[in-house]
Design an enzyme around this catalytic site. Sequence first.
Site, PDB file in Angstrom:
ATOM      1  N   ARG A  57      10.978 -40.099  -2.503  1.00  0.00           N
ATOM      2  CA  ARG A  57      11.158 -40.538  -1.110  1.00  0.00           C
ATOM      3  C   ARG A  57      12.331 -39.834  -0.430  1.00  0.00           C
ATOM      4  NH1 ARG A  57      13.143 -46.045   1.257  1.00  0.00           N
ATOM      5  NH2 ARG A  57      11.995 -46.155   3.225  1.00  0.00           N
ATOM      6  N   HIS A 106      12.262 -38.113   3.214  1.00  0.00           N
ATOM      7  CA  HIS A 106      13.147 -38.489   4.327  1.00  0.00           C
ATOM      8  C   HIS A 106      14.089 -37.360   4.726  1.00  0.00           C
ATOM      9  CE1 HIS A 106      12.633 -43.132   4.448  1.00  0.00           C
ATOM     10  NE2 HIS A 106      11.500 -42.521   4.227  1.00  0.00           N
ATOM     11  N   VAL A 133      13.285 -34.892   8.900  1.00  0.00           N
ATOM     12  CA  VAL A 133      14.383 -34.878   9.882  1.00  0.00           C
ATOM     13  C   VAL A 133      15.029 -33.496   9.856  1.00  0.00           C
ATOM     14  CG1 VAL A 133      16.513 -35.990  10.631  1.00  0.00           C
ATOM     15  CG2 VAL A 133      14.771 -37.335   9.414  1.00  0.00           C
ATOM     16  N   GLY A 176      13.780 -30.763   9.114  1.00  0.00           N
ATOM     17  CA  GLY A 176      13.295 -29.954   8.003  1.00  0.00           C
ATOM     18  C   GLY A 176      14.013 -30.246   6.698  1.00  0.00           C
ATOM     19  N   ASP A 192      16.517 -29.689   4.581  1.00  0.00           N
ATOM     20  CA  ASP A 192      17.817 -29.024   4.659  1.00  0.00           C
ATOM     21  C   ASP A 192      18.953 -29.882   4.105  1.00  0.00           C
ATOM     22  OD1 ASP A 192      17.942 -31.011   6.534  1.00  0.00           O
ATOM     23  OD2 ASP A 192      18.476 -29.732   8.224  1.00  0.00           O
ATOM     24  N   SER A 212      19.946 -32.648   5.056  1.00  0.00           N
ATOM     25  CA  SER A 212      20.684 -33.403   6.087  1.00  0.00           C
ATOM     26  C   SER A 212      20.843 -34.863   5.680  1.00  0.00           C
ATOM     27  CB  SER A 212      19.977 -33.300   7.442  1.00  0.00           C
ATOM     28  OG  SER A 212      18.656 -33.804   7.380  1.00  0.00           O
ATOM     29  N   ASN A 216      16.368 -45.781   6.557  1.00  0.00           N
ATOM     30  CA  ASN A 216      17.171 -45.517   5.354  1.00  0.00           C
ATOM     31  C   ASN A 216      18.111 -46.637   4.944  1.00  0.00           C
ATOM     32  OD1 ASN A 216      15.996 -43.020   5.102  1.00  0.00           O
ATOM     33  ND2 ASN A 216      17.669 -41.904   6.105  1.00  0.00           N
ATOM     34  N   PRO A 240       7.963 -42.083   9.887  1.00  0.00           N
ATOM     35  CA  PRO A 240       7.035 -43.156  10.256  1.00  0.00           C
ATOM     36  C   PRO A 240       7.544 -44.517   9.785  1.00  0.00           C
ATOM     37  CG  PRO A 240       5.886 -41.379   9.097  1.00  0.00           C
ATOM     38  CD  PRO A 240       7.348 -41.080   9.015  1.00  0.00           C
ATOM     39  N   HIS A 256       3.074 -43.829  -2.583  1.00  0.00           N
ATOM     40  CA  HIS A 256       3.263 -45.272  -2.765  1.00  0.00           C
ATOM     41  C   HIS A 256       2.563 -45.802  -4.012  1.00  0.00           C
ATOM     42  CE1 HIS A 256       4.296 -45.796   1.805  1.00  0.00           C
ATOM     43  NE2 HIS A 256       5.237 -45.185   1.125  1.00  0.00           N
ATOM     44  N   ASP A 287       2.479 -50.487  -5.319  1.00  0.00           N
ATOM     45  CA  ASP A 287       1.202 -50.494  -6.046  1.00  0.00           C
ATOM     46  C   ASP A 287       1.240 -51.700  -6.970  1.00  0.00           C
ATOM     47  OD1 ASP A 287      -0.719 -50.248  -8.033  1.00  0.00           O
ATOM     48  OD2 ASP A 287      -0.391 -48.097  -8.351  1.00  0.00           O
ATOM     49  N   ASP A 324      -0.588 -42.602 -10.488  1.00  0.00           N
ATOM     50  CA  ASP A 324      -2.041 -42.573 -10.694  1.00  0.00           C
ATOM     51  C   ASP A 324      -2.695 -42.854  -9.350  1.00  0.00           C
ATOM     52  OD1 ASP A 324      -1.580 -45.257 -10.201  1.00  0.00           O
ATOM     53  OD2 ASP A 324      -1.826 -45.870 -12.286  1.00  0.00           O
TER      54      ASP A 324
HETATM   55  C1  HEM Z   1       2.833 -42.340   5.911  1.00  0.00           C
HETATM   56  C2  HEM Z   1       3.916 -42.914   6.387  1.00  0.00           C
HETATM   57  C3  HEM Z   1       4.867 -43.675   5.512  1.00  0.00           C
HETATM   58  C4  HEM Z   1       5.402 -44.894   5.783  1.00  0.00           C
HETATM   59  C5  HEM Z   1       5.159 -45.726   7.025  1.00  0.00           C
HETATM   60  C6  HEM Z   1       6.229 -45.251   4.664  1.00  0.00           C
HETATM   61  C7  HEM Z   1       6.970 -46.430   4.583  1.00  0.00           C
HETATM   62  C8  HEM Z   1       7.654 -46.854   3.459  1.00  0.00           C
HETATM   63  C9  HEM Z   1       8.353 -48.096   3.369  1.00  0.00           C
HETATM   64  C10 HEM Z   1       8.481 -49.145   4.476  1.00  0.00           C
HETATM   65  C11 HEM Z   1       8.856 -48.202   2.118  1.00  0.00           C
HETATM   66  C12 HEM Z   1       9.654 -49.362   1.548  1.00  0.00           C
HETATM   67  C13 HEM Z   1      11.097 -49.214   1.983  1.00  0.00           C
HETATM   68  C14 HEM Z   1      11.911 -50.472   1.796  1.00  0.00           C
HETATM   69  O1  HEM Z   1      11.412 -51.557   2.106  1.00  0.00           O
HETATM   70  O2  HEM Z   1      13.075 -50.369   1.341  1.00  0.00           O
HETATM   71  C15 HEM Z   1       8.480 -46.998   1.417  1.00  0.00           C
HETATM   72  C16 HEM Z   1       8.803 -46.722   0.114  1.00  0.00           C
HETATM   73  C17 HEM Z   1       8.456 -45.561  -0.534  1.00  0.00           C
HETATM   74  N1  HEM Z   1       7.840 -44.465   0.030  1.00  0.00           N
HETATM   75 FE1  HEM Z   1       6.984 -44.393   1.862  1.00  0.00          FE
HETATM   76  N2  HEM Z   1       6.178 -44.281   3.732  1.00  0.00           N
HETATM   77  C18 HEM Z   1       5.373 -43.284   4.201  1.00  0.00           C
HETATM   78  C19 HEM Z   1       5.118 -42.083   3.582  1.00  0.00           C
HETATM   79  C20 HEM Z   1       5.630 -41.714   2.364  1.00  0.00           C
HETATM   80  C21 HEM Z   1       5.561 -40.382   1.824  1.00  0.00           C
HETATM   81  C22 HEM Z   1       5.002 -39.168   2.547  1.00  0.00           C
HETATM   82  C23 HEM Z   1       6.150 -40.440   0.592  1.00  0.00           C
HETATM   83  C24 HEM Z   1       6.334 -39.333  -0.412  1.00  0.00           C
HETATM   84  C25 HEM Z   1       5.464 -38.404  -0.653  1.00  0.00           C
HETATM   85  C26 HEM Z   1       6.576 -41.793   0.377  1.00  0.00           C
HETATM   86  C27 HEM Z   1       7.156 -42.255  -0.767  1.00  0.00           C
HETATM   87  C28 HEM Z   1       7.684 -43.524  -0.931  1.00  0.00           C
HETATM   88  C29 HEM Z   1       8.183 -44.023  -2.193  1.00  0.00           C
HETATM   89  C30 HEM Z   1       8.124 -43.301  -3.527  1.00  0.00           C
HETATM   90  C31 HEM Z   1       8.698 -45.312  -1.945  1.00  0.00           C
HETATM   91  C32 HEM Z   1       9.404 -46.237  -2.939  1.00  0.00           C
HETATM   92  C33 HEM Z   1      10.876 -45.855  -3.029  1.00  0.00           C
HETATM   93  C34 HEM Z   1      11.708 -46.637  -4.016  1.00  0.00           C
HETATM   94  O3  HEM Z   1      11.184 -47.455  -4.772  1.00  0.00           O
HETATM   95  O4  HEM Z   1      12.935 -46.408  -4.013  1.00  0.00           O
HETATM   96  N3  HEM Z   1       6.278 -42.528   1.477  1.00  0.00           N
HETATM   97  N4  HEM Z   1       7.765 -46.190   2.266  1.00  0.00           N
HETATM   98 CA   LIG Z   2      16.560 -32.838   6.811  1.00  0.00          CA
HETATM   99 CA   LIG Z   3       0.515 -46.407  -9.668  1.00  0.00          CA
END
Ligand code: HEM
Ligand SMILES: [Ca+2]
Ligand SMILES: [Ca+2]
Length: 312
Positions: free
Chosen positions: A45, A49, A53, A55, A57, A59, A77, A146, A176, A228, A236
Amino acid sequence: NPWYGGGGLFPQFYDHSCPKAKEIVQSIVAQAVARETRMAASLVRLHFHDCFVKGCDASVLLDNSTTIVSEKDSNPNKNSIRGFEVVDQIKAALEATCPGTVSCADILALAARDSTILVGGPYWDVPLGRRDSLGASIQGSNNGIPAPNNTLPTIITKFKRLGLNVVDVVALSGGHTIGLSRCTSFRQRLYNQSGNGLADNTLDVSYAAQLRQGCPRSGGDNNLFPLDVVTSTKFDNYYFKNILAGRGLLSSDEVLLTKSAETAALVKAYADDVHLFFQHFAQSMVNMGNIMPLTGSKGEIRKNCRRLNNFH
Ligand code: HEM
Ligand SMILES: [Ca+2]
Ligand SMILES: [Ca+2]
């Protein structure tokens, strides 16, 4: 040219200047994930992130200072993003071996790939050669990343602005399949999804009841839930199977199935075929990693990922 990615990056960038770079990153990520499995998710993640923002880099890694307003305090964040200590540890090891050579932005890209593999996901060659930013953008972080309650068109627009497409949206949402979310990120779905005081009717009834147990109407904002619900520590395709069963956690996960035929077809295809998901996820991570890198003499190679070399 197959050796070069979209941004002029290439996997062999450090082969002469720091031949051990990749193994140093891998071994520290492996230790960190062995200590705490969730760190794999947090590092994936962090790269996302960063790239969304200004690119890829680094940041996102800058702390507040007299000249920097840190992205760490943005809405997406704050109280959420993590993994900075692991990045610091990787950077310290790289500075000891090849001082001033490996960028913090490349550390994030490599750590995301290594994390994915460590929890059972696909391998990909990571294009390298990014340099580190001379600034941060908290506004870019608030607006560009997003949000879980964004509509699907808004989410797609935020990806397209960066040159990513609908396949990237669905494949990368598959990130996710690992990691955790706070109650505050999905509470609205449990109690008042459409402003009518009712739960989101796309949620499986027993899953919703289970979520309400740990995510009350008020309080418990930081209580954690697996993104998940079946295999939160394994990379998976259960994330996609869950969406089909009304067991996607975030609204942004669920809308992939119900708001567009194109994204719904991809959700079903990935739920059916884990190899297709892995192939697309790997390609989409490369695409994301190619967003607006600083190369050549732009930016700098930070000595400490948390601050500019010329800090005050
Ligand atoms: C499509 C739009 C996306 C939205 C709206 C979104 C939103 C979120 C939100 C709300 C959380 C939970 C944060 C929290 O409550 O602290 C989360 C966690 C996470 N997101 Fe996304 N996400 C998106 C795309 C992505 C992408 C592109 C990736 C990586 C390829 C990603 C990887 C993750 C991972 C791995 C977590 C868990 C992090 C942890 O356990 O520390 N997400 N995301
Ligand atoms: Ca950046
Ligand atoms: Ca899984």
